[in-house]
Scaffold this motif. Structure first.
Motif, PDB file in Angstrom:
ATOM      1  N   THR A  93       0.849  -1.185   0.000  1.00 19.35           N
ATOM      2  CA  THR A  93       0.000   0.000   0.000  1.00 19.35           C
ATOM      3  C   THR A  93       0.887   1.239   0.000  1.00 19.35           C
ATOM      4  N   PHE A  94       0.358   2.319  -0.557  1.00 21.63           N
ATOM      5  CA  PHE A  94       1.171   3.526  -0.698  1.00 21.63           C
ATOM      6  C   PHE A  94       0.305   4.764  -0.593  1.00 21.63           C
ATOM      7  N   ASP A  95       0.977   5.910  -0.430  1.00 21.04           N
ATOM      8  CA  ASP A  95       0.314   7.212  -0.356  1.00 21.04           C
ATOM      9  C   ASP A  95       0.624   7.994  -1.625  1.00 21.04           C
ATOM     10  N   ILE A  96      -0.356   8.744  -2.117  1.00 26.50           N
ATOM     11  CA  ILE A  96      -0.208   9.538  -3.335  1.00 26.50           C
ATOM     12  C   ILE A  96      -0.472  10.991  -3.019  1.00 26.50           C
ATOM     13  N   SER A  97       0.354  11.881  -3.567  1.00 23.34           N
ATOM     14  CA  SER A  97       0.058  13.316  -3.508  1.00 23.34           C
ATOM     15  C   SER A  97       0.220  13.916  -4.896  1.00 23.34           C
ATOM     16  N   VAL A  98      -0.623  14.888  -5.205  1.00 24.04           N
ATOM     17  CA  VAL A  98      -0.660  15.521  -6.531  1.00 24.04           C
ATOM     18  C   VAL A  98      -0.753  17.029  -6.350  1.00 24.04           C
ATOM     19  N   ARG A  99       0.055  17.773  -7.113  1.00 23.44           N
ATOM     20  CA  ARG A  99      -0.009  19.228  -7.072  1.00 23.44           C
ATOM     21  C   ARG A  99       0.402  19.786  -8.433  1.00 23.44           C
ATOM     22  N   ALA A 100       0.090  21.048  -8.676  1.00 24.16           N
ATOM     23  CA  ALA A 100       0.508  21.743  -9.897  1.00 24.16           C
ATOM     24  C   ALA A 100       1.725  22.596  -9.584  1.00 24.16           C
ATOM     25  N   ALA A 101       2.580  22.788 -10.612  1.00 21.88           N
ATOM     26  CA  ALA A 101       3.805  23.555 -10.389  1.00 21.88           C
ATOM     27  C   ALA A 101       4.313  24.141 -11.698  1.00 21.88           C
ATOM     28  N   ASP A 102       5.157  25.155 -11.572  1.00 21.59           N
ATOM     29  CA  ASP A 102       5.994  25.684 -12.650  1.00 21.59           C
ATOM     30  C   ASP A 102       5.204  26.139 -13.887  1.00 21.59           C
ATOM     31  N   LEU A 103       4.327  27.084 -13.702  1.00 20.88           N
ATOM     32  CA  LEU A 103       3.671  27.735 -14.836  1.00 20.88           C
ATOM     33  C   LEU A 103       4.711  28.580 -15.564  1.00 20.88           C
ATOM     34  N   ARG A 104       4.877  28.361 -16.868  1.00 22.63           N
ATOM     35  CA  ARG A 104       5.985  28.995 -17.585  1.00 22.63           C
ATOM     36  C   ARG A 104       5.657  29.144 -19.063  1.00 22.63           C
ATOM     37  N   PRO A 105       6.417  29.974 -19.764  1.00 23.34           N
ATOM     38  CA  PRO A 105       6.139  30.195 -21.183  1.00 23.34           C
ATOM     39  C   PRO A 105       6.633  29.047 -22.063  1.00 23.34           C
ATOM     40  N   HIS A 106       6.047  28.985 -23.247  1.00 22.69           N
ATOM     41  CA  HIS A 106       6.439  28.041 -24.292  1.00 22.69           C
ATOM     42  C   HIS A 106       6.195  28.748 -25.612  1.00 22.69           C
ATOM     43  N   SER A 107       6.926  28.360 -26.633  1.00 24.18           N
ATOM     44  CA  SER A 107       6.796  29.054 -27.916  1.00 24.18           C
ATOM     45  C   SER A 107       5.385  29.001 -28.482  1.00 24.18           C
ATOM     46  N   LYS A 108       4.585  27.993 -28.060  1.00 22.37           N
ATOM     47  CA  LYS A 108       3.230  27.860 -28.575  1.00 22.37           C
ATOM     48  C   LYS A 108       2.161  28.182 -27.529  1.00 22.37           C
ATOM     49  N   GLY A 109       2.572  28.741 -26.406  1.00 29.95           N
ATOM     50  CA  GLY A 109       1.600  29.067 -25.362  1.00 29.95           C
ATOM     51  C   GLY A 109       2.237  29.053 -24.000  1.00 29.95           C
ATOM     52  N   ARG A 110       1.664  28.293 -23.070  1.00 33.05           N
ATOM     53  CA  ARG A 110       2.215  28.198 -21.720  1.00 33.05           C
ATOM     54  C   ARG A 110       2.184  26.742 -21.248  1.00 33.05           C
ATOM     55  N   LEU A 111       3.138  26.409 -20.389  1.00 33.51           N
ATOM     56  CA  LEU A 111       3.262  25.073 -19.834  1.00 33.51           C
ATOM     57  C   LEU A 111       2.932  25.086 -18.344  1.00 33.51           C
ATOM     58  N   VAL A 112       2.435  23.944 -17.870  1.00 35.95           N
ATOM     59  CA  VAL A 112       2.264  23.743 -16.437  1.00 35.95           C
ATOM     60  C   VAL A 112       2.537  22.268 -16.152  1.00 35.95           C
ATOM     61  N   ASP A 113       3.109  21.994 -14.993  1.00 36.08           N
ATOM     62  CA  ASP A 113       3.401  20.618 -14.591  1.00 36.08           C
ATOM     63  C   ASP A 113       2.389  20.136 -13.558  1.00 36.08           C
ATOM     64  N   VAL A 114       2.006  18.871 -13.668  1.00 37.30           N
ATOM     65  CA  VAL A 114       1.275  18.178 -12.615  1.00 37.30           C
ATOM     66  C   VAL A 114       2.261  17.182 -12.008  1.00 37.30           C
ATOM     67  N   VAL A 115       2.588  17.397 -10.743  1.00 39.36           N
ATOM     68  CA  VAL A 115       3.624  16.623 -10.062  1.00 39.36           C
ATOM     69  C   VAL A 115       2.959  15.607  -9.137  1.00 39.36           C
ATOM     70  N   THR A 116       3.328  14.339  -9.308  1.00 34.06           N
ATOM     71  CA  THR A 116       2.753  13.251  -8.519  1.00 34.06           C
ATOM     72  C   THR A 116       3.854  12.536  -7.755  1.00 34.06           C
ATOM     73  N   THR A 117       3.610  12.266  -6.495  1.00 35.34           N
ATOM     74  CA  THR A 117       4.580  11.567  -5.650  1.00 35.34           C
ATOM     75  C   THR A 117       3.903  10.377  -4.983  1.00 35.34           C
ATOM     76  N   VAL A 118       4.569   9.230  -5.021  1.00 34.24           N
ATOM     77  CA  VAL A 118       4.095   8.024  -4.340  1.00 34.24           C
ATOM     78  C   VAL A 118       5.100   7.674  -3.253  1.00 34.24           C
ATOM     79  N   SER A 119       4.600   7.523  -2.017  1.00 28.74           N
ATOM     80  CA  SER A 119       5.460   7.235  -0.874  1.00 28.74           C
ATOM     81  C   SER A 119       4.990   5.980  -0.151  1.00 28.74           C
ATOM     82  N   ILE A 120       5.945   5.274   0.418  1.00 22.06           N
ATOM     83  CA  ILE A 120       5.653   4.114   1.274  1.00 22.06           C
ATOM     84  C   ILE A 120       6.410   4.312   2.585  1.00 22.06           C
TER      85      ILE A 120
END
Length: 292
Positions: A119-146
């Protein structure tokens, strides 16, 4: 940072409907539906004591091509986190409406194998809103811990197309990497998106039927990027170390049905991989696996 905890995975069906609403003219501008655009939300979503259902794992292995094992495929924790991804992206504090976002890159690090009975724990968050040549990027960061130790993490990079782009502030992980030549042909059926969607919960209309995909500008329904990554990983399963990072970039969508070519190249302890078209010299996916 606000933390929102879930006792079980949110239902993806109402979340998928919630994802579609902002794309509807007029409706998408209503309070409670319209998304903000200024920053990433100060929000973490989490689930604790997540276990793997053997039947679901069996279905996932079958559709993606993984053999049975005492350990989870490295892409499988993405399944456990997907509903949290949807809950995060449908929150109006998320900077972009989910429909229309392009899954551009995905990076997974398996720090050690996860047993099917753990069994494990999951966490999810958004990070690093930034420019890109075709618009903007954002990351969805997921971590699994035991037991408080991180055993798996993922960065899903999403592109929101627009005219407000600019120069990306860091070099993309796979800049300059080309897909290797290959001889292995994958013949993909027209119902692949529906079969993977049934297992993953990702029933985005662009993956289901030609008519639903056409509503979003595609000539036919397209394969899920995470299925393509998983199937590529399954093809290399006997060459993987216990701890590794797999980075991929999704180049062009795979229209269904179709036949594509998978290629890989091993240079020391680094594996380069790619999926290309049989009809045109175009690349669908390029990736790299390296020890973590």
């Amino acid at each position: 940072m606000t933390t929102r905890s879930f006792d079980k995975a949110p239902s993806t069906a109402p979340l998928m409907l919630k994802a579609v609403l902002p794309a509807i003219p007029v409706v998408g501008e209503l309070p409670g539906i319209k998304h903000g655009s200024g920053s990433v939300p100060d929000l973490t979503l989490e689930r604790r004591n997540v276990s793997t259902k053997p039947g679901h794992l069996e279905q996932y292995n079958e559709v993606c091509g993984f053999p049975r094992s005492n350990n989870l495929p490295a892409t499988y924790p993405h399944m456990a986190a997907f509903a949290l991804h949807m809950a995060l992206m449908t929150d109006t504090a998320f900077p972009f409406a989910p429909m229309g976002l392009v899954h551009l890159r995905n990076s997974i690090t398996q720090h050690r194998p996860i047993g099917v009975d753990e069994t494990f724990d999951i966490s999810v968050r958004a990070a690093d809103l930034r420019p890109h040549s075709k618009g903007r990027l954002v990351d969805v960061v997921t971590t699994v811990s035991i037991d408080g130790v991180v055993v798996w993490d993922e960065v899903t990079t999403l592109l929101s197309r627009g005219r407000d782009g600019g120069t990306e502030n860091s070099t993309p992980p796979l800049a300059g990497v080309e897909a290797p030549d290959g001889v292995v042909h994958w013949k993909l059926a027209g119902d692949l998106g529906r079969r993977y969607g049934a297992v993953s919960g990702d029933r985005n209309p662009i993956h289901l039927y030609p008519i639903t995909a056409k509503a979003f500008g595609f000539p036919r329904n397209i394969a899920h990027g995470m299925w393509t990554k998983a199937h590529a990983l399954a093809a290399l399963q006997n060459k993987l170390p216990n701890a590794f990072t797999i980075d991929v970039e999704f180049k062009k969508p795979i229209l269904l049905p179709s036949t594509v070519v998978f290629g890989s190249n091993i240079d020391g302890n680094v594996i380069t991989l790619g999926v290309t078209s049989t009809r045109k010299p175009s690349t669908h996916l390029v990736g790299r696996i390296a020890p973590a």
